[in-house]
Structure formats: structure tokens, C-alpha cells
Design a protein around this motif. Structure first.
Motif, mmCIF file in Angstrom:
data_model
loop_
_atom_site.group_PDB
_atom_site.id
_atom_site.type_symbol
_atom_site.label_atom_id
_atom_site.label_comp_id
_atom_site.label_asym_id
_atom_site.label_seq_id
_atom_site.Cartn_x
_atom_site.Cartn_y
_atom_site.Cartn_z
ATOM 1 N N VAL A 187 -92.838 21.179 -34.690
ATOM 2 C CA VAL A 187 -92.786 21.376 -33.251
ATOM 3 C C VAL A 187 -92.290 20.099 -32.562
ATOM 4 N N ASN A 188 -92.674 18.945 -33.117
ATOM 5 C CA ASN A 188 -92.206 17.680 -32.563
ATOM 6 C C ASN A 188 -90.822 17.424 -33.124
ATOM 7 N N ILE A 189 -89.819 17.627 -32.310
ATOM 8 C CA ILE A 189 -88.478 17.515 -32.881
ATOM 9 C C ILE A 189 -87.749 16.283 -32.361
ATOM 10 N N PHE A 190 -87.034 15.671 -33.282
ATOM 11 C CA PHE A 190 -86.229 14.507 -32.972
ATOM 12 C C PHE A 190 -84.944 14.696 -33.774
ATOM 13 N N LEU A 191 -84.016 15.413 -33.143
ATOM 14 C CA LEU A 191 -82.872 15.952 -33.890
ATOM 15 C C LEU A 191 -82.060 14.894 -34.624
ATOM 16 N N ARG A 192 -81.813 13.768 -33.951
ATOM 17 C CA ARG A 192 -80.917 12.794 -34.589
ATOM 18 C C ARG A 192 -81.537 12.170 -35.833
ATOM 19 N N GLY A 193 -82.866 12.213 -35.923
ATOM 20 C CA GLY A 193 -83.530 11.705 -37.123
ATOM 21 C C GLY A 193 -83.709 12.799 -38.167
ATOM 22 N N MET A 194 -83.746 14.051 -37.716
ATOM 23 C CA MET A 194 -84.009 15.145 -38.649
ATOM 24 C C MET A 194 -82.742 15.626 -39.349
ATOM 25 N N MET A 195 -81.630 15.589 -38.622
ATOM 26 C CA MET A 195 -80.377 16.100 -39.206
ATOM 27 C C MET A 195 -80.021 15.408 -40.530
ATOM 28 N N PRO A 196 -80.152 14.061 -40.600
ATOM 29 C CA PRO A 196 -79.814 13.422 -41.877
ATOM 30 C C PRO A 196 -80.694 13.920 -43.022
ATOM 31 N N LEU A 197 -81.907 14.407 -42.698
ATOM 32 C CA LEU A 197 -82.812 14.861 -43.757
ATOM 33 C C LEU A 197 -82.315 16.135 -44.416
ATOM 34 N N VAL A 198 -81.489 16.896 -43.702
ATOM 35 C CA VAL A 198 -80.990 18.151 -44.279
ATOM 36 C C VAL A 198 -80.022 17.853 -45.417
ATOM 37 N N GLY A 199 -79.351 16.716 -45.333
ATOM 38 C CA GLY A 199 -78.413 16.354 -46.401
ATOM 39 C C GLY A 199 -77.016 16.864 -46.104
ATOM 40 N N PHE A 200 -76.291 17.256 -47.103
ATOM 41 C CA PHE A 200 -74.881 17.684 -47.029
ATOM 42 C C PHE A 200 -73.988 16.487 -46.709
ATOM 43 N N ARG A 201 -72.680 16.723 -46.866
ATOM 44 C CA ARG A 201 -71.749 15.615 -46.649
ATOM 45 C C ARG A 201 -71.645 15.299 -45.160
ATOM 46 N N SER A 202 -71.736 14.024 -44.849
ATOM 47 C CA SER A 202 -71.668 13.670 -43.431
ATOM 48 C C SER A 202 -70.808 12.436 -43.224
ATOM 49 N N THR A 203 -70.378 12.241 -42.003
ATOM 50 C CA THR A 203 -69.607 11.048 -41.672
ATOM 51 C C THR A 203 -69.781 10.764 -40.177
ATOM 52 N N SER A 204 -69.162 9.695 -39.721
ATOM 53 C CA SER A 204 -69.266 9.349 -38.298
ATOM 54 C C SER A 204 -67.883 9.233 -37.689
ATOM 55 N N VAL A 205 -67.769 9.557 -36.417
ATOM 56 C CA VAL A 205 -66.552 9.211 -35.680
ATOM 57 C C VAL A 205 -66.983 8.347 -34.498
ATOM 58 N N TYR A 206 -66.103 7.434 -34.097
ATOM 59 C CA TYR A 206 -66.481 6.455 -33.077
ATOM 60 C C TYR A 206 -65.788 6.745 -31.752
ATOM 61 N N TYR A 207 -66.501 6.492 -30.677
ATOM 62 C CA TYR A 207 -65.908 6.714 -29.361
ATOM 63 C C TYR A 207 -66.562 5.756 -28.381
#
Ligand code: UDP
Ligand code: MG
Length: 325
Positions: A187-207
Motif C-alpha cells: 500500500v505504501n508505494i514509492f514507484l521510482r524505488g520499486m520499479m528497479p525491483l521488478v528487474g528486466f532490461r533497463s537504461t536511462s536517458v538524460y534531459y
């Protein structure tokens, strides 16, 4: 489902809270971006811009419904009351996940560079399932906002809550990741910290982060501290470990203190020690209260989790849910 990627359907998820000044301006920018991406054949024309009204008290919802009437690319859902940015984004993502291939969450105030979406979609097409939008510069923020926001990420990481530095909630997430993410039931959600926990291939783009087009930030220092506290206690138990270490340290010091006191007593060197006793009592008392407070935070979280109340309640839509696919 075939593995070959066709032109993906994109849903842009945009939380809006009292944004009547901003929406009329940015909605056009979002629509143009979708049209551009469609004409460059990066996304399908079934792509949509999904506004999530987070219980606004101004004309935000009215503007959203008008937009939906004007152009079929606009959709809107409304939360039954204000639940905060994180819950609004979650509501939008969960609403979108079965209708699309990819989602991009972005704030509606024009601060996050919309052109980064092209790069995000490119990264998706080349195989990434999560693409974090990272702010390369914050020149346009005030020194105070910049300093507090950047220390926010540092403190978070120090406390064991891994977050991508300078990444807020501007992010591409594939529906595949969202299907897995729906099993994160907290119920306590903190999306930007939780998304990395799901895994899968990820990367960043800068702006580069720009100034707000109009209106005021809804994240003053107080809310940012609350978000940091929430993020840390949702993702990490390091604060409790730190209490254990502190307890150990105080215990060792007390042990030395006891030897010192006994030795002093035996040698008859005990004189009136009012000041030292008061200092020790206050110090230890303070630490204990602090520690109880931190533990209390976690107990509070457990309490909220056991209730398992709904994380969002959608009261209205600009479309019929059943009729869609
Ligand atoms: N927002 C929301 N619910 C809230 C507070 C904010 O949906 O209770 C939305 C807001 O409309 C905006 C985004 O979250 O689209 C980020 O808020 P804001 O721009 O005020 O924060 P900042 O960019 O200053 O951190
Ligand atoms: Mg903003």
C-alpha cells in the motif's frame, strides 16, 4: 503474443492535481508529441494520452473531459479524492497496462523535456523494458530546490533505498513489466524505488529539467521529506540496523562507564556527579525516543499494510471501460 515488436501502442500517463493553469498549454504539447511519434512510425495511432485527475479542487477535470471530447487521443480518469502523486501515477499505469505496449509517466507541468520520449521509445524498440528519464541539469530550479532535491537522492541511497540519481517519475515502462508489477501489492508505494525491483532490461536517458510553465510546485520541502521518509521505510530496513549498531555502541560505552564508576567508587574518588548524570540520562533518553520513533515508523507501515486498503479508487472515466480493448 509474438516476440516480434510491432509498432507499439503508447499510453502517456499524466497525474494532474489542481493544474487548470497548466493543462490547456501542455495538453497541446503532449498531443503534438504523440502525432509526431505516430508520423515517424515509432508508435501506433492507437496511442493515447491518459490524464489522471487526482481529486483536484479546480477546473482540472472539466478541462480533461473537454479535451477528451475534442480529440480521441485524450482520455481521462478521475480519482475519487486526492491521494497523492504516487497513487495517481499508479492508477494511470494500472488502467493503461492492458490497453497498450508501453507507458510513459510524466508530470503535466512541462518541467520534464517531452523530447526525451523519442529516445525512450528508441530504447524500448532496441530491447529495454524500463527507461528512466534522468535530469542531467537542474539549472532552472532554485538553489534551495536543487540542493534539497539532490540531497534527497543521496540520503535515500545512504539509507539503503536504491534509487536512480535524479530520476523522478518520468519513465517508460512496458506493459510486460507492469503485468509483473501488479503483483507488488504494498500500500505504501514509492514507484521510482520499486520499479528497479521488478528487474528486466533497463537504461536511462538524460534531459534538462525546465521551469514549471505555470502554477506552483506541490512538492514543498515538507512533502519531499515525507516522501523521502516513506521511500526509505518502504524499501529498506537500514534505519533499524543503524539503531542496532547505535545500541551496541551505547552498550559498549556504558560498560566502560560502569568499570570507571566502580573503580572510582573503590578508590574513594566518587564526588558529586550531578552534571555528568544529567547529561547521560538526557543523552540516552533522547536516543531511546528517537529509536522508538524509527521503529514506530515501521510498525505504522505494517499497520497500514495489514489493512490492505485500495491504493486508488477511480470514480469517473471519460470513456466506457468495458467497451474498450
Ligand atoms: N500531483 C498529483 N497529486 C498531488 C500532487 C501532485 O497528481 O497530490 C501531480 C502534479 O499535478 C504534477 C506532478 O504530480 O503533474 C508533480 O507535481 P509538482 O510539479 O507539483 O512537483 P515538482 O515537479 O515540483 O516536484
Ligand atoms: Mg513539477
Amino acid at each position: 503474443m509474438s516476440k516480434i515488436k510491432q509498432v507499439p501502442v503508447l499510453y502517456i500517463v499524466i497525474p494532474c492535481y489542481n493544474e487548470e493553469e497548466v493543462l490547456p498549454v501542455t495538453s497541446g504539447v503532449f498531443l503534438k508529441k504523440v502525432r509526431d511519434l505516430v508520423s515517424s512510425k515509432k508508435i501506433s495511432d492507437d496511442s493515447r494520452i491518459l490524464f489522471v485527475n487526482d481529486g483536484s479542487r479546480d477546473a482540472t477535470w472539466k478541462i480533461i473531459t473537454e479535451l477528451a471530447d475534442q480529440d480521441g487521443h485524450f482520455l481521462g480518469i478521475s480519482q475519487s479524492r486526492n491521494r497523492g502523486h504516487q497513487n495517481a501515477v499508479l492508477a494511470g499505469l494500472m488502467e493503461a497496462k492492458d490497453q497498450c505496449d508501453i507507458t510513459i509517466s510524466i508530470d503535466c507541468d512541462g518541467q520534464d523535456d517531452i523530447n526525451a520520449m523519442d529516445k525512450m521509445v528508441d530504447e524500448y524498440l532496441s530491447g529495454c523494458e524500463i527507461v528512466y528519464g534522468v535530469r542531467s541539469k537542474r539549472d532552472k530550479d532554485t538553489i534551495f530546490k536543487r540542493a534539497t532535491a539532490e540531497s534527497f537522492y543521496k540520503v535515500m541511497n545512504f539509507m539503503g533505498a536504491e534509487v536512480v540519481f535524479n530520476h523522478a517519475d518520468y519513465r517508460l515502462v512496458s506493459s510486460r513489466v507492469l503485468q509483473e508489477f501488479q503483483n507488488f501489492k504494498e500500500v505504501n508505494i514509492f514507484l521510482r524505488g520499486m520499479m528497479p525491483l521488478v528487474g528486466f532490461r533497463s537504461t536511462s536517458v538524460y534531459y534538462e529539467r525546465a521551469e514549471r510553465i505555470a502554477g506552483e510546485s506541490h512538492y514543498p520541502l515538507r512533502k519531499m521529506l515525507a516522501l523521502a521518509c516513506d521511500g526509505i521505510t518502504s524499501l529498506s530496513i537500514k534505519p533499524i540496523r543503524m539503531i542496532t549498531s547505535l545500541g551496541l555502541l551505547v552498550a559498549v560505552l556504558s560498560f566502560i562507564g560502569i568499570i570507571w564508576a566502580v573503580a572510582g567508587n573503590l578508590t574513594g574518588a566518587t564526588v558529586s556527579g550531578w552534571a555528568s548524570i544529567i547529561c547521560i540520562v538526557c543523552f540516552v533518553g533522547g536516543i531511546q525516543l528517537l529509536c522508538i520513533g524509527v521503529i514506530g515508523e515501521y510498525i505504522g507501515k505494517i499497520y497500514m499494510e495489514t489493512k490492505a486498503r485500495p491504493r486508488y479508487i477511480i470514480s469517473e472515466r471519460t470513456y466506457e471501460k468495458e467497451g474498450r480493448q
